[in-house]
Motif scaffolding. Structure first.
Motif, mmCIF file in Angstrom:
data_model
loop_
_atom_site.group_PDB
_atom_site.id
_atom_site.type_symbol
_atom_site.label_atom_id
_atom_site.label_comp_id
_atom_site.label_asym_id
_atom_site.label_seq_id
_atom_site.Cartn_x
_atom_site.Cartn_y
_atom_site.Cartn_z
ATOM 1 N N TYR A 134 37.693 42.582 36.471
ATOM 2 C CA TYR A 134 36.394 42.723 36.657
ATOM 3 C C TYR A 134 35.938 42.809 38.042
ATOM 4 O O TYR A 134 36.585 42.200 38.999
ATOM 5 N N SER A 163 32.478 42.564 40.274
ATOM 6 C CA SER A 163 30.994 42.217 40.361
ATOM 7 C C SER A 163 30.258 43.355 40.899
ATOM 8 O O SER A 163 30.465 43.823 42.037
ATOM 9 N N HIS A 196 25.332 39.707 32.587
ATOM 10 C CA HIS A 196 25.618 39.411 33.917
ATOM 11 C C HIS A 196 26.734 40.022 34.735
ATOM 12 O O HIS A 196 27.089 39.820 35.774
ATOM 13 N N PHE A 197 27.603 40.877 33.909
ATOM 14 C CA PHE A 197 28.587 41.590 34.568
ATOM 15 C C PHE A 197 28.418 43.283 34.652
ATOM 16 O O PHE A 197 28.904 43.952 35.325
ATOM 17 N N CYS A 198 27.305 43.678 34.084
ATOM 18 C CA CYS A 198 26.783 45.164 34.011
ATOM 19 C C CYS A 198 25.960 45.586 34.875
ATOM 20 O O CYS A 198 25.030 45.064 35.461
ATOM 21 N N LEU A 258 37.574 36.432 35.470
ATOM 22 C CA LEU A 258 36.459 35.757 35.581
ATOM 23 C C LEU A 258 36.465 34.209 35.563
ATOM 24 O O LEU A 258 35.702 33.461 35.399
ATOM 25 N N GLU A 288 34.655 42.086 26.026
ATOM 26 C CA GLU A 288 34.558 41.929 27.489
ATOM 27 C C GLU A 288 35.305 40.877 27.974
ATOM 28 O O GLU A 288 35.995 41.047 29.238
ATOM 29 N N THR A 289 35.073 39.792 27.409
ATOM 30 C CA THR A 289 35.764 38.474 27.869
ATOM 31 C C THR A 289 36.492 37.417 26.901
ATOM 32 O O THR A 289 36.048 37.736 25.595
ATOM 33 N N HIS A 313 25.246 39.301 40.377
ATOM 34 C CA HIS A 313 25.970 39.510 39.048
ATOM 35 C C HIS A 313 27.041 38.234 39.146
ATOM 36 O O HIS A 313 27.191 37.555 40.279
ATOM 37 N N TYR A 314 27.588 37.858 38.039
ATOM 38 C CA TYR A 314 28.617 37.056 37.880
ATOM 39 C C TYR A 314 29.790 37.344 38.786
ATOM 40 O O TYR A 314 30.202 38.467 39.192
ATOM 41 N N VAL A 365 28.296 35.702 30.249
ATOM 42 C CA VAL A 365 28.655 37.321 30.736
ATOM 43 C C VAL A 365 27.814 38.185 29.973
ATOM 44 O O VAL A 365 27.129 39.092 30.445
ATOM 45 N N ARG A 366 27.801 38.187 28.593
ATOM 46 C CA ARG A 366 27.273 39.048 27.604
ATOM 47 C C ARG A 366 25.824 38.319 26.909
ATOM 48 O O ARG A 366 25.204 39.373 26.361
#
Length: 282
Positions: free
Chosen positions: A230, A232, A67-69, A203, A162-163, A237-238, A171-172
């Motif tokens: 980050y 978006s 959801h971040f990519c 985030l 990532e987080t 996305h997130y 997110v992943r």
């Protein structure tokens, strides 16, 4: 938060130079993908002008939907069997001094794409004296493909957390915090290759959560940490919760360095490959 309401420190002006233009033309001609372009990296022009490139292997469609990519997800196309040779040729032609290799996840492939990784690394080493960082996917946390990467002896092996743990599932999606840490820790038990990971801020993490994550990363004996804001990729996305100030990024950098990291990149525009060529010199 308003998607377009970015603070001034995130607004970048590009100074396109000759090197950038040459690389861009060659990438189009050879139909090659870079994570620089696919992730809308704010440092793309700077890196290319400095002769640093981050290739995206195995096509440009990922089998996962994090959801971040910004990379497209779905059913990937057939592999371009010429990709490893074209990447090596591009590096030689443009005299790329440091290359970062990463890839989409290819859970659809029996070997998860590892043989393509190995072929690309070997072709680069045959063609040109470029240093290599491998920013690897998790390979479904299987040790065999990771061990095969180790045998190729890139200068740096990286894998991004990532987080913080609390947001990882959101997110992943398929990732697990401890497994990603274990992957990086495993590398250090097998060799002295430098390891690296990256975190995105904004985030919704708290300072306590972030510093606890720093400590977890350091306990895994990871050498290099990158920390960036980050952003978006779209409204789907997130959502960005907070824009972290430059002062706060500097504060986090000092804390991380005091924990014993070999090198820390920390500012709003930092991405995984930011100043990557410097990380092999320390």
């Amino acid at each position: 938060m308003n998607f377009n309401n970015k603070p001034i420190w995130l607004k970048v002006r590009f100074n396109i130079g000759e090197k950038y233009s040459q690389i861009n033309k060659l990438l189009v001609t050879e139909s090659l993908n870079t994570i620089c372009q696919r992730s809308d990296c704010p440092n793309l022009v700077t890196c290319w002008n400095n002769g640093v490139l981050s290739f995206l292997l195995l096509g440009n469609i990922c089998t996962r939907s994090c959801h971040f990519c910004s990379i497209q997800n779905g059913t990937p196309n057939n592999l371009n069997l010429l990709e490893p040779y074209k990447i090596a040729n591009t590096i030689k032609k443009m005299e790329i001094k440091h290359v970062v290799l990463t890839s989409v996840n290819r859970d659809d492939l029996k070997d998860l794409g590892i043989n393509f990784w190995l072929k690309t690394i070997r072709e680069i080493k045959k063609s040109y004296n470029s240093t290599i960082e491998t920013l690897i996917p998790d390979f479904q946390w299987q040790q065999k493909p990771i061990s095969l990467i180790l045998k190729e002896k890139p200068e740096i092996i990286s894998h991004n957390l990532e987080t913080i743990p609390r947001f990882l599932k959101q997110v992943r999606i398929t990732a697990k915090y401890e497994r990603s840490l274990s992957l990086l820790k495993y590398i250090k038990t097998k060799c002295d290759i430098r390891t690296k990971t990256g975190l995105m801020l904004g985030l919704g993490e708290t300072e306590v959560e972030l510093l606890n994550t720093f400590q977890d990363i350091r306990k895994a004996n990871i050498d290099i940490l990158t920390i960036g804001q980050y952003i978006s990729p779209s409204l789907k996305h997130y959502e960005v919760q907070t824009f972290i100030t430059q002062k706060q990024f500097k504060y986090y950098k000092n804390i991380a360095l005091n924990m014993g990291f070999l090198f820390v990149e920390s500012n709003p525009l930092v991405r995984s490959s930011y100043k990557a060529y410097k990380h092999i010199r320390y």
